[in-house]
Structures are given as C-alpha cells and as structure tokens.
Design a protein around this motif. Structure first.
Motif, PDB file in Angstrom:
ATOM      1  N   GLU A  12       0.939  -1.237   0.075  1.00 25.69           N
ATOM      2  CA  GLU A  12       0.079   0.102   0.057  1.00 25.69           C
ATOM      3  C   GLU A  12       0.894   1.058  -0.099  1.00 25.69           C
ATOM      4  O   GLU A  12       0.600   2.074  -0.833  1.00 25.69           O
ATOM      5  N   ILE A  13       1.775   1.278   0.891  1.00 25.96           N
ATOM      6  CA  ILE A  13       2.902   2.329   0.698  1.00 25.96           C
ATOM      7  C   ILE A  13       3.298   2.582  -0.534  1.00 25.96           C
ATOM      8  O   ILE A  13       3.657   3.713  -1.201  1.00 25.96           O
ATOM      9  N   GLY A  14       3.860   1.519  -1.221  1.00 26.15           N
ATOM     10  CA  GLY A  14       4.457   1.448  -2.466  1.00 26.15           C
ATOM     11  C   GLY A  14       3.476   2.215  -3.576  1.00 26.15           C
ATOM     12  O   GLY A  14       4.114   2.931  -4.443  1.00 26.15           O
ATOM     13  N   ARG A  15       2.125   1.783  -3.365  1.00 35.23           N
ATOM     14  CA  ARG A  15       1.314   2.074  -4.303  1.00 35.23           C
ATOM     15  C   ARG A  15       1.031   3.673  -4.137  1.00 35.23           C
ATOM     16  O   ARG A  15       0.853   4.536  -5.139  1.00 35.23           O
ATOM     17  N   LEU A  16       1.119   4.143  -2.775  1.00 35.21           N
ATOM     18  CA  LEU A  16       0.700   5.643  -2.523  1.00 35.21           C
ATOM     19  C   LEU A  16       1.817   6.363  -2.973  1.00 35.21           C
ATOM     20  O   LEU A  16       1.684   7.632  -3.397  1.00 35.21           O
ATOM     21  N   VAL A  17       3.220   5.885  -3.063  1.00 39.76           N
ATOM     22  CA  VAL A  17       4.296   6.686  -3.506  1.00 39.76           C
ATOM     23  C   VAL A  17       4.535   6.713  -4.823  1.00 39.76           C
ATOM     24  O   VAL A  17       5.594   7.479  -5.405  1.00 39.76           O
ATOM     25  N   GLY A  18       3.790   5.863  -5.637  1.00 40.14           N
ATOM     26  CA  GLY A  18       3.815   5.937  -7.005  1.00 40.14           C
ATOM     27  C   GLY A  18       4.716   5.001  -7.622  1.00 40.14           C
ATOM     28  O   GLY A  18       5.088   4.864  -8.777  1.00 40.14           O
ATOM     29  N   PHE A  19       5.217   3.772  -7.040  1.00 39.25           N
ATOM     30  CA  PHE A  19       5.812   2.780  -7.638  1.00 39.25           C
ATOM     31  C   PHE A  19       4.989   1.731  -8.279  1.00 39.25           C
ATOM     32  O   PHE A  19       4.526   0.577  -8.093  1.00 39.25           O
ATOM     33  N   GLN A  37       2.738  -9.351 -15.991  1.00 40.64           N
ATOM     34  CA  GLN A  37       3.079  -7.939 -15.516  1.00 40.64           C
ATOM     35  C   GLN A  37       2.290  -7.420 -14.408  1.00 40.64           C
ATOM     36  O   GLN A  37       1.091  -7.405 -14.356  1.00 40.64           O
ATOM     37  N   LEU A  38       3.199  -6.910 -13.501  1.00 36.43           N
ATOM     38  CA  LEU A  38       2.624  -6.446 -12.198  1.00 36.43           C
ATOM     39  C   LEU A  38       3.018  -5.100 -11.973  1.00 36.43           C
ATOM     40  O   LEU A  38       4.265  -4.837 -12.341  1.00 36.43           O
ATOM     41  N   PRO A  39       2.369  -4.340 -11.267  1.00 37.23           N
ATOM     42  CA  PRO A  39       2.783  -3.045 -10.671  1.00 37.23           C
ATOM     43  C   PRO A  39       3.861  -3.313  -9.828  1.00 37.23           C
ATOM     44  O   PRO A  39       3.793  -4.260  -8.988  1.00 37.23           O
ATOM     45  N   LYS A  40       5.010  -2.275  -9.784  1.00 39.18           N
ATOM     46  CA  LYS A  40       5.988  -2.711  -8.931  1.00 39.18           C
ATOM     47  C   LYS A  40       5.908  -2.940  -7.307  1.00 39.18           C
ATOM     48  O   LYS A  40       6.289  -3.465  -6.826  1.00 39.18           O
ATOM     49  N   TYR A  41       4.726  -1.895  -7.119  1.00 38.81           N
ATOM     50  CA  TYR A  41       4.409  -1.877  -5.781  1.00 38.81           C
ATOM     51  C   TYR A  41       3.867  -3.418  -5.279  1.00 38.81           C
ATOM     52  O   TYR A  41       4.053  -3.849  -4.119  1.00 38.81           O
ATOM     53  N   GLU A  42       3.392  -4.281  -6.485  1.00 40.00           N
ATOM     54  CA  GLU A  42       2.820  -5.554  -5.949  1.00 40.00           C
ATOM     55  C   GLU A  42       3.855  -6.609  -5.590  1.00 40.00           C
ATOM     56  O   GLU A  42       3.784  -7.385  -4.981  1.00 40.00           O
TER      57      GLU A  42
END
Length: 118
Positions: A12-19, A37-42
């Motif tokens: 969640e922190i990764g998502r919030l900071v835009g990873f 393919q996944l967003p980096k925050y995942e």
C-alpha cells in the motif's frame, strides 16, 4: 510468524508513493512457465525491503561488516551474493574510493608493494 499484514502495508505504501511501473515476472508452476506483468508495488515484501536496505547502505559506503551486523549475515561472501549491485555500481564505488584516496593528506606516503623489498 507471518509477515502478511506487514507485506500488505508495504504494498500500500508503494502504491501511494507511485511505484506503479509495470514489471515483468516469469515463474514456473505445475511445469508451466508463467509470465505476468504487475505494478512494482505488488512485488514489495519485507524480504525485498531488507535486501534493498542492505544494497542501498552498501552503495552509500556503510562498511560491509556494519551492514552484516544488521542483516545477520555471517560471511562477506554470503552478504555479497545477497545484495544486488551491478558491475557498473561496483565500478562507481571503486572510482569514489580512488578519488578519496587522491585527496588524502598522506597520499604521498602510500607505497607500491615490491616483492624484492626495494
């Protein structure tokens, strides 16, 4: 003890900071090769955080033995396999060290080892 709640918070922190850049991961399950393919925050976990911490501290110049004390690695060989440093980053590190040596006030007393003792 499981790190699942902490891993969820890290994601969640990764998502919030835009990873959110997409990363391609490849793994095998049931004998089948899977590409996702996944967003980096995942992909962020406590283990990734620990490894990133160790790598970043190493690149900042913190002595290896000090980082090993924090990460629990017993040998430098194991530690160096654990961190993720590219050849280019190693080259940059050695260049920084050599540049510092040039500036050292005792640079004129540094000697080249001579096998004959001359």
């Amino acid at each position: 003890m499981t790190n699942q709640p902490l891993n969820r918070y890290l994601k969640e922190i990764g998502r919030l900071v835009g990873f959110d850049a997409l990363e391609t991961i490849i793994y095998t399950t049931g004998g089948k090769r899977i590409t996702q393919q996944l967003p980096k925050y995942e992909l962020i976990t406590t283990h990734i955080a620990r490894r990133s911490f160790a790598t970043n501290q190493y690149l900042l110049g913190v002595p290896t033995i000090t980082i090993m004390e924090m990460t629990g690695h017993r040998t430098e060989k194991a530690f160096m396999k654990y961190i993720k440093v590219t050849k280019r980053e190693h080259a940059q590190k050695i260049r920084e060290i050599w540049n510092k040596q040039k500036e050292h006030p005792f640079n004129n007393i540094l000697k080249i080892a001579n096998p004959k003792g001359i």
